[in-house]
Design an enzyme around this catalytic site. Structure first.
Site, PDB file in Angstrom:
ATOM      1  N   PRO A   2      39.883  38.868  35.673  1.00 23.47           N
ATOM      2  CA  PRO A   2      41.036  37.798  35.930  1.00 23.47           C
ATOM      3  C   PRO A   2      40.833  37.395  37.384  1.00 23.47           C
ATOM      4  O   PRO A   2      40.592  37.985  38.468  1.00 23.47           O
ATOM      5  CB  PRO A   2      42.227  38.523  35.808  1.00 23.47           C
ATOM      6  CG  PRO A   2      42.214  39.822  36.016  1.00 23.47           C
ATOM      7  CD  PRO A   2      40.773  40.298  35.620  1.00 23.47           C
ATOM      8  N   GLU A   3      40.567  36.178  37.528  1.00 24.29           N
ATOM      9  CA  GLU A   3      40.607  35.204  38.811  1.00 24.29           C
ATOM     10  C   GLU A   3      42.016  34.531  38.917  1.00 24.29           C
ATOM     11  O   GLU A   3      43.003  34.967  38.394  1.00 24.29           O
ATOM     12  CB  GLU A   3      39.301  34.450  38.680  1.00 24.29           C
ATOM     13  CG  GLU A   3      38.137  34.937  38.740  1.00 24.29           C
ATOM     14  CD  GLU A   3      37.045  34.087  39.066  1.00 24.29           C
ATOM     15  OE1 GLU A   3      37.067  33.133  39.706  1.00 24.29           O
ATOM     16  OE2 GLU A   3      36.073  34.217  38.086  1.00 24.29           O
ATOM     17  N   HIS A  92      43.192  53.573  27.336  1.00 21.98           N
ATOM     18  CA  HIS A  92      43.150  53.096  28.759  1.00 21.98           C
ATOM     19  C   HIS A  92      44.715  52.657  29.499  1.00 21.98           C
ATOM     20  O   HIS A  92      44.650  51.936  30.385  1.00 21.98           O
ATOM     21  CB  HIS A  92      42.102  52.254  29.322  1.00 21.98           C
ATOM     22  CG  HIS A  92      40.780  52.668  28.922  1.00 21.98           C
ATOM     23  ND1 HIS A  92      40.294  53.817  29.353  1.00 21.98           N
ATOM     24  CD2 HIS A  92      39.946  52.362  27.832  1.00 21.98           C
ATOM     25  CE1 HIS A  92      39.168  54.065  28.778  1.00 21.98           C
ATOM     26  NE2 HIS A  92      38.728  53.115  27.899  1.00 21.98           N
ATOM     27  N   ARG A 111      38.023  49.987  33.145  1.00 21.26           N
ATOM     28  CA  ARG A 111      37.262  50.244  34.325  1.00 21.26           C
ATOM     29  C   ARG A 111      37.928  51.096  35.712  1.00 21.26           C
ATOM     30  O   ARG A 111      37.361  51.290  36.515  1.00 21.26           O
ATOM     31  CB  ARG A 111      36.352  49.280  34.631  1.00 21.26           C
ATOM     32  CG  ARG A 111      35.383  48.905  33.714  1.00 21.26           C
ATOM     33  CD  ARG A 111      34.549  47.829  33.900  1.00 21.26           C
ATOM     34  NE  ARG A 111      33.656  48.007  34.986  1.00 21.26           N
ATOM     35  CZ  ARG A 111      32.691  46.949  35.372  1.00 21.26           C
ATOM     36  NH1 ARG A 111      32.545  45.886  35.302  1.00 21.26           N
ATOM     37  NH2 ARG A 111      31.730  47.371  36.407  1.00 21.26           N
ATOM     38  N   ARG A 153      28.136  30.889  60.394  1.00 22.51           N
ATOM     39  CA  ARG A 153      28.160  32.015  59.194  1.00 22.51           C
ATOM     40  C   ARG A 153      26.907  31.882  58.591  1.00 22.51           C
ATOM     41  O   ARG A 153      26.552  30.808  58.055  1.00 22.51           O
ATOM     42  CB  ARG A 153      29.518  32.008  58.373  1.00 22.51           C
ATOM     43  CG  ARG A 153      30.640  32.325  58.984  1.00 22.51           C
ATOM     44  CD  ARG A 153      30.874  33.551  59.509  1.00 22.51           C
ATOM     45  NE  ARG A 153      30.536  34.609  58.577  1.00 22.51           N
ATOM     46  CZ  ARG A 153      31.347  35.032  57.734  1.00 22.51           C
ATOM     47  NH1 ARG A 153      32.677  34.537  57.948  1.00 22.51           N
ATOM     48  NH2 ARG A 153      31.351  35.727  56.961  1.00 22.51           N
TER      49      ARG A 153
END
Length: 272
Positions: A2-3, A92, A111, A153
């Site tokens: 998820p973002e 999980h 995970r 940068r």
DNA sequence: CTGTTAACCTGAGTGC
DNA sequence: TGCACTCAGGTTAACA
């Protein structure tokens, strides 16, 4: 996985169900996620109410009536589902909060890259949140901000955007999409971007994220909202997961390369 | 300080 | 079927 748009969709789904609700019971099953879940979590939140639910980047912040905050990050495969208290636990399912309204909030994460943390203090000052970059929808997230941050940068702009210390909440999907929308090649060095390009990029990020939230996020494989529904932004993806297909703007074949070990897709015609 | 890489962990998919 | 290998919406810690 998820973002920001997925986390925000989850937040919007949880808010009306749990604000003002009291925790009746806490079940901790996982020994360890990214970090250990606080062993005394139950004593911290049992019989306490959630007053507010905020988001900062990809972090969810559950503010309790005792002044403390439960901080949750979903990592790559984390889910937060609203289920009945007596449901059959997922393999999980690492944490369950049972509420007085007879609903359970379940944290599932195969995970285990996610995190469940607690702080008594201002969560924004927590070591993990303190140094985050601007929120994409903040007024101060401007082309000027990005331009100043990117001077001197030497990193690919895509990696720079995916760094939470630059802007919070942008991950691999939306970095790819925003760069396409702004017509900027993902492998450009950050310090080569003009102010004009930085302005286009910040606008593209806001625009892409806004639409993605409206569509309930992007479901590629794991992501689901708190009610189990999937996000429909997949239909709006221009480049992500479209390697070898045609560019929606010019028809050229989309190229792929790896940047910082993350798959990157772009149109060599449209993005300069 | 900056930049790069390995590490955390499981599951799905592919090719032999 | 099995095995080896790659890849996946993330991020930190440890390096050079």
């Amino acid at each position: 996985m998820p973002e920001l748009p997925e986390v925000e969709t989850i937040r919007l789904g949880l808010e009306p169900i749990f604000i003002g609700q009291k925790v009746r019971d806490v079940v901790v099953r996982a020994r360890k996620l990214r970090w250990q879940i606080p062993s005394n979590l139950s004593s911290l939140i049992k019989n306490h109410k959630i007053l507010a639910l905020y988001r900062r980047g990809k972090y969810l912040l559950f503010v309790f009536d005792n002044g403390g905050t439960l901080i949750i990050h979903l990592g790559m495969t984390g889910r937060l589902l609203v289920l009945p208290p007596k449901h059959k636990p997922d393999k999980h399912e690492h944490l369950v909060l049972e509420f007085a309204n007879n609903k359970s909030l379940c944290f599932i994460d195969p995970r285990k890259f996610g995190a469940v943390l607690w702080t008594h203090d201002d969560p924004l000052q927590h070591p993990l949140l303190q140094k985050l970059g601007k929120e994409p929808f903040d007024r101060e997230f401007t082309g000027d901000y990005l331009w100043h941050k990117s001077r001197q940068r030497k990193v690919a702009i895509k990696q720079f955007l995916m760094d939470g210390h630059t802007v919070a909440g942008v991950g691999n999907i939306y970095a790819n999409e925003a760069l396409f929308a702004a017509s900027v090649r993902p492998d450009r060095m950050t310090d080569s971007l003009t102010l004009e390009e930085c302005k286009k990029l910040t606008n593209a990020i806001k625009q892409v994220l806004r639409l993605a939230i409206k569509k309930g996020g992007t479901t590629i494989r794991d992501y689901v909202a708190s009610d189990g529904s999937i996000g429909s932004f997949v239909a709006h993806l221009s480049v992500y997961a479209r390697e070898g297909q045609r560019c929606i703007k010019c028809g050229a074949i989309l190229k792929a390369k790896r940047l910082g070990q993350r798959s990157t897709v772009y149109c060599a015609q449209c993005q300069k």
